[in-house]
Scaffold this motif. Structure first.
Motif, mmCIF file in Angstrom:
data_model
loop_
_atom_site.group_PDB
_atom_site.id
_atom_site.type_symbol
_atom_site.label_atom_id
_atom_site.label_comp_id
_atom_site.label_asym_id
_atom_site.label_seq_id
_atom_site.Cartn_x
_atom_site.Cartn_y
_atom_site.Cartn_z
ATOM 1 N N VAL B 128 -0.006 4.892 -0.800
ATOM 2 C CA VAL B 128 -0.827 4.521 0.437
ATOM 3 C C VAL B 128 -0.878 3.028 0.018
ATOM 4 C CG1 VAL B 128 -2.892 4.650 1.443
ATOM 5 C CG2 VAL B 128 -1.673 6.691 1.105
ATOM 6 N N PHE B 129 -1.352 2.536 -0.976
ATOM 7 C CA PHE B 129 -1.550 1.022 -1.309
ATOM 8 C C PHE B 129 -0.434 0.190 -0.939
ATOM 9 C CE2 PHE B 129 -1.536 -2.416 -4.339
ATOM 10 C CZ PHE B 129 -2.544 -3.287 -3.927
ATOM 11 N N VAL B 130 1.098 0.704 -1.289
ATOM 12 C CA VAL B 130 1.949 0.041 -1.087
ATOM 13 C C VAL B 130 2.512 0.028 0.620
ATOM 14 C CG1 VAL B 130 4.691 -0.044 -1.469
ATOM 15 C CG2 VAL B 130 3.281 0.495 -3.342
ATOM 16 N N PHE B 165 17.090 -6.500 10.363
ATOM 17 C CA PHE B 165 15.698 -7.316 9.649
ATOM 18 C C PHE B 165 14.841 -6.327 8.994
ATOM 19 C CE2 PHE B 165 17.591 -9.795 13.097
ATOM 20 C CZ PHE B 165 17.571 -11.160 12.511
ATOM 21 N N TYR B 166 15.041 -5.154 8.987
ATOM 22 C CA TYR B 166 13.936 -4.448 8.275
ATOM 23 C C TYR B 166 14.400 -4.057 6.860
ATOM 24 C CZ TYR B 166 10.743 -3.353 12.109
ATOM 25 O OH TYR B 166 10.105 -3.625 13.131
ATOM 26 N N PHE B 167 15.620 -4.462 6.535
ATOM 27 C CA PHE B 167 16.264 -3.993 5.267
ATOM 28 C C PHE B 167 15.343 -4.507 4.071
ATOM 29 C CE2 PHE B 167 20.869 -4.138 7.115
ATOM 30 C CZ PHE B 167 20.594 -2.628 7.518
ATOM 31 N N PRO B 168 14.945 -5.889 3.955
ATOM 32 C CA PRO B 168 14.326 -6.294 2.855
ATOM 33 C C PRO B 168 12.877 -5.433 2.577
ATOM 34 C CG PRO B 168 14.962 -8.250 4.125
ATOM 35 C CD PRO B 168 15.382 -7.053 5.068
ATOM 36 N N THR B 169 12.075 -5.319 3.696
ATOM 37 C CA THR B 169 11.208 -4.368 3.315
ATOM 38 C C THR B 169 11.237 -3.360 2.963
ATOM 39 O OG1 THR B 169 10.157 -5.779 5.353
ATOM 40 C CG2 THR B 169 8.767 -4.054 4.701
ATOM 41 N N LEU B 170 12.150 -2.633 3.530
ATOM 42 C CA LEU B 170 12.586 -1.164 3.639
ATOM 43 C C LEU B 170 12.793 -0.959 2.095
ATOM 44 C CD1 LEU B 170 12.724 1.710 4.649
ATOM 45 C CD2 LEU B 170 15.332 1.051 4.849
ATOM 46 N N LEU B 171 13.676 -1.850 1.596
ATOM 47 C CA LEU B 171 14.325 -1.884 0.274
ATOM 48 C C LEU B 171 13.184 -2.050 -0.814
ATOM 49 C CD1 LEU B 171 17.411 -4.030 0.470
ATOM 50 C CD2 LEU B 171 17.431 -1.660 -0.202
ATOM 51 N N LEU B 172 12.445 -2.972 -0.532
ATOM 52 C CA LEU B 172 11.340 -3.283 -1.364
ATOM 53 C C LEU B 172 10.130 -2.285 -1.473
ATOM 54 C CD1 LEU B 172 10.544 -7.015 -1.292
ATOM 55 C CD2 LEU B 172 11.294 -6.048 -3.216
ATOM 56 N N GLY B 173 9.917 -1.698 -0.085
ATOM 57 C CA GLY B 173 8.964 -0.746 -0.125
ATOM 58 C C GLY B 173 9.241 0.689 -0.734
ATOM 59 N N VAL B 174 10.399 1.220 -0.612
ATOM 60 C CA VAL B 174 10.700 2.351 -1.080
ATOM 61 C C VAL B 174 10.673 2.059 -2.722
ATOM 62 C CG1 VAL B 174 12.527 4.100 -1.460
ATOM 63 C CG2 VAL B 174 11.832 3.310 0.730
ATOM 64 N N PHE B 175 11.513 1.043 -3.155
ATOM 65 C CA PHE B 175 11.512 0.730 -4.806
ATOM 66 C C PHE B 175 10.269 0.576 -5.318
ATOM 67 C CE2 PHE B 175 12.543 -2.365 -8.207
ATOM 68 C CZ PHE B 175 13.231 -1.748 -8.791
ATOM 69 N N CYS B 176 9.177 -0.151 -4.605
ATOM 70 C CA CYS B 176 7.937 0.040 -5.355
ATOM 71 C C CYS B 176 7.128 1.266 -5.287
ATOM 72 C CB CYS B 176 6.979 -1.002 -4.363
ATOM 73 S SG CYS B 176 7.303 -2.672 -4.573
ATOM 74 N N THR B 182 2.110 1.129 -13.198
ATOM 75 C CA THR B 182 0.853 1.089 -12.788
ATOM 76 C C THR B 182 0.154 -0.262 -12.266
ATOM 77 O OG1 THR B 182 -0.154 1.598 -14.733
ATOM 78 C CG2 THR B 182 0.257 3.498 -13.484
ATOM 79 N N GLU B 183 0.558 -1.215 -12.995
ATOM 80 C CA GLU B 183 0.302 -2.479 -13.085
ATOM 81 C C GLU B 183 0.469 -3.095 -11.523
ATOM 82 O OE1 GLU B 183 0.959 -6.905 -15.217
ATOM 83 O OE2 GLU B 183 2.017 -4.963 -15.703
ATOM 84 N N LEU B 184 -0.828 -3.780 -11.252
ATOM 85 C CA LEU B 184 -0.597 -3.990 -9.714
ATOM 86 C C LEU B 184 0.034 -5.439 -9.478
ATOM 87 C CD1 LEU B 184 -3.696 -3.009 -7.964
ATOM 88 C CD2 LEU B 184 -1.576 -2.191 -7.694
ATOM 89 N N PHE B 185 0.358 -6.020 -10.506
ATOM 90 C CA PHE B 185 1.110 -7.456 -10.415
ATOM 91 C C PHE B 185 2.397 -7.646 -10.953
ATOM 92 C CE2 PHE B 185 -3.100 -8.443 -9.340
ATOM 93 C CZ PHE B 185 -2.928 -9.046 -8.329
ATOM 94 N N ALA B 186 3.001 -6.163 -11.388
ATOM 95 C CA ALA B 186 4.450 -6.145 -11.595
ATOM 96 C C ALA B 186 5.367 -7.089 -10.772
ATOM 97 C CB ALA B 186 4.780 -4.811 -11.752
ATOM 98 N N PHE B 187 6.577 -7.361 -11.076
ATOM 99 C CA PHE B 187 7.549 -8.102 -10.452
ATOM 100 C C PHE B 187 7.703 -7.733 -8.932
ATOM 101 C CE2 PHE B 187 11.476 -10.461 -9.620
ATOM 102 C CZ PHE B 187 11.030 -11.587 -9.736
ATOM 103 N N GLU B 188 7.850 -6.310 -9.187
ATOM 104 C CA GLU B 188 8.242 -5.648 -7.783
ATOM 105 C C GLU B 188 7.412 -5.850 -6.643
ATOM 106 O OE1 GLU B 188 8.708 -4.087 -10.781
ATOM 107 O OE2 GLU B 188 8.698 -2.047 -10.546
ATOM 108 N N TYR B 189 6.138 -5.438 -7.227
ATOM 109 C CA TYR B 189 4.856 -5.694 -6.423
ATOM 110 C C TYR B 189 4.854 -7.066 -5.679
ATOM 111 C CZ TYR B 189 3.569 -1.117 -7.587
ATOM 112 O OH TYR B 189 3.414 0.399 -7.695
ATOM 113 N N LEU B 190 5.121 -7.901 -6.779
ATOM 114 C CA LEU B 190 4.869 -9.450 -6.263
ATOM 115 C C LEU B 190 5.990 -9.806 -5.166
ATOM 116 C CD1 LEU B 190 4.368 -11.263 -9.648
ATOM 117 C CD2 LEU B 190 2.635 -10.745 -7.832
#
Lengths: 242, 216
Positions: B128-130, B165-176, B182-190
């Protein structure tokens, strides 16, 4: 001095002068294309030794690599032409971008088809969701979107405005998705074949026909884009007349 | 800016039909995913995150044409163009209103959907946070593309050319969502935060430019 050179360059934004130049350059480019593609392919396919692992299938490289090279660089060229349209509003550049989109789409499809044939014999599968393959699928989407957008708007000026912005944004988002895909997965595909770092490059017996094929495909693109842009300019003129 | 926000919210509340539509669409679309897994718990837990992201994306795609196209058709956009408020501010507020009215309710019911997909309950808070941090970029990019297609307002065209145009967000979202840190500042979250900030800050300017291009 510099001013004079730039004036000489921008003077070809005049459609009449552009068409005159195209009439001189396009036969030359077509001739170079014929004179380089046929020898490159004959040399590449019949007069190089097969790879020790991939056997004869390695010769797909003489179509695959030039296709990929063009597919990416045509999008770059379209982005630059779109910027020129948005900043200086020369019809020639907008129509050049329009006419190169179809060639770029064809090159992308050629790359994907030859690549999947190559993959079927070396990797044992036609398609994997490898970063490089995925980025070509993304590129295909952007080409298709660009062409769809051109076709959906009737007024030339508005269509050119909208598609130019789409093209520039598309280059940003395509790059973004490409690097995200690379970040997620490293993949099966080999690294760059023609980098500037000579250690990594392929053997010279493949290198020279490959360079020849690259030159040939590029001049083929120049020929096609000049012919298509001239056609588009003529169509535009006809529309203005009647 | 507050005036525009209040105006937009009032409009959405008083003619709120597409909120219910998006809500039902989200539920039905996730139901489609769930049904296509034939009740196999393993497959369900595998596709759960993808299903939620895709359903969210589709419901945003189907409602984003209301944001600008309706204003253009009713002539409100002409007034917004000549109003005292900069167009960029208006175009910053509109996706925000769209996000709060359409996307936020969907994110609120995602925990329930995810439970039916047999996702581990400890995992749900992170998803939910992501979603909360990733989805604003979808609204903003959608608004940008709908500004671009003012000359041809077919929703089919808008949907088709927005998807790339939704590819980057979708890729990052599903990956995260599926990453195990559990760390909130891991590279993928950043990367996800960077993507959201990039689109939220830049797309209002691009949308305003696109509208001006369409009016010229």
């Amino acid at each position: 001095m510099e001013n004079r050179v730039s004036n000489k360059f921008w003077k070809f934004s005049n459609p009449v002068l552009f068409k005159k130049l195209a009439r001189i350059i396009s036969p030359l480019a077509g001739l170079i294309a014929i004179l380089t593609i046929i020898p490159a392919l004959v040399w590449g396919i019949f007069f190089t030794s097969p790879d020790y692992k991939q056997m004869e299938t390695v010769k797909i490289i003489f179509i695959h690599v030039p296709g990929a090279f063009l597919a990416i660089n045509i999008y770059l060229m379209m982005t630059i032409a779109s910027m020129v349209w948005l900043i200086r509003r020369h019809y020639v550049s907008a129509l050049a971008a329009k006419s190169s989109a179809m060639i770029g789409l064809t090159m992308t499809i050629v790359t994907i088809i030859t690549g999947s044939l190559w993959g079927s014999s070396t990797w044992g599968t036609y398609w994997v969701w490898d970063p490089r393959l995925t980025s070509f699928a993304i590129l295909l989407c952007f080409y298709l979107g660009y062409i769809l957008l051109w076709q959906s708007i009737k007024s030339l000026e508005k269509a050119a405005n909208v598609t130019s912005l789409f093209c520039i944004l598309g280059s940003i988002f395509a790059l973004l998705s490409r690097y995200i895909v690379f970040f997620i997965d490293q993949g099966l595909h080999q690294g760059p074949t023609l980098s500037l770092d000579e250690e990594k490059n392929i053997d010279n017996s493949y290198y020279f026909p490959l360079i020849l094929a690259l030159v040939g495909f590029s001049s083929l693109f120049v020929y096609l884009v000049l012919v298509r842009t001239t056609t588009e300019l003529n169509k535009f003129k006809l529309k203005l007349i009647g | 800016m507050l005036n525009i926000l209040r105006l937009e919210f009032l409009l959405v509340i008083r003619s709120g039909s597409h909120i219910v539509l998006a809500f039902s669409f989200f539920l039905f679309f996730t139901l489609l995913f769930a049904l296509s897994a034939f009740g196999d718990n393993f497959i369900l837990s595998k596709i759960g995150l993808t299903a939620v992201w895709l359903s969210l994306l589709m419901s945003i795609l189907l409602t984003v044409n209301k944001v600008i196209h309706e204003d253009f058709e009713s002539g409100v956009l002409d007034y917004l163009l000549i109003a005292d408020i900069p167009l960029e501010v208006t175009l910053f507020c509109k996706p925000i209103v769209h996000w709060v009215s359409v996307v936020l309710p969907l994110i609120i019911i995602t925990p329930i959907v995810l439970i039916t997909f047999q996702i581990n309950p400890n995992h749900i808070a992170k998803v939910v946070f992501v979603l909360l941090l990733g989805s604003p970029s979808l609204s903003f990019v959608g608004t940008m593309i709908s500004c671009l297609t003012l000359s041809n307002r077919s929703s089919f065209l808008l949907t088709t050319i927005t998807i790339p145009f939704y590819f980057p967000t979708l890729l990052l979202g599903v990956f995260c969502c599926s990453s195990t840190t559990t760390e909130l500042f891991a590279f993928e979250y950043l990367l996800l935060y960077a993507n959201t900030l990039f689109t939220v800050v830049l797309t209002p300017y691009i949308s305003a430019y696109a509208i001006k291009l369409n009016y010229s």
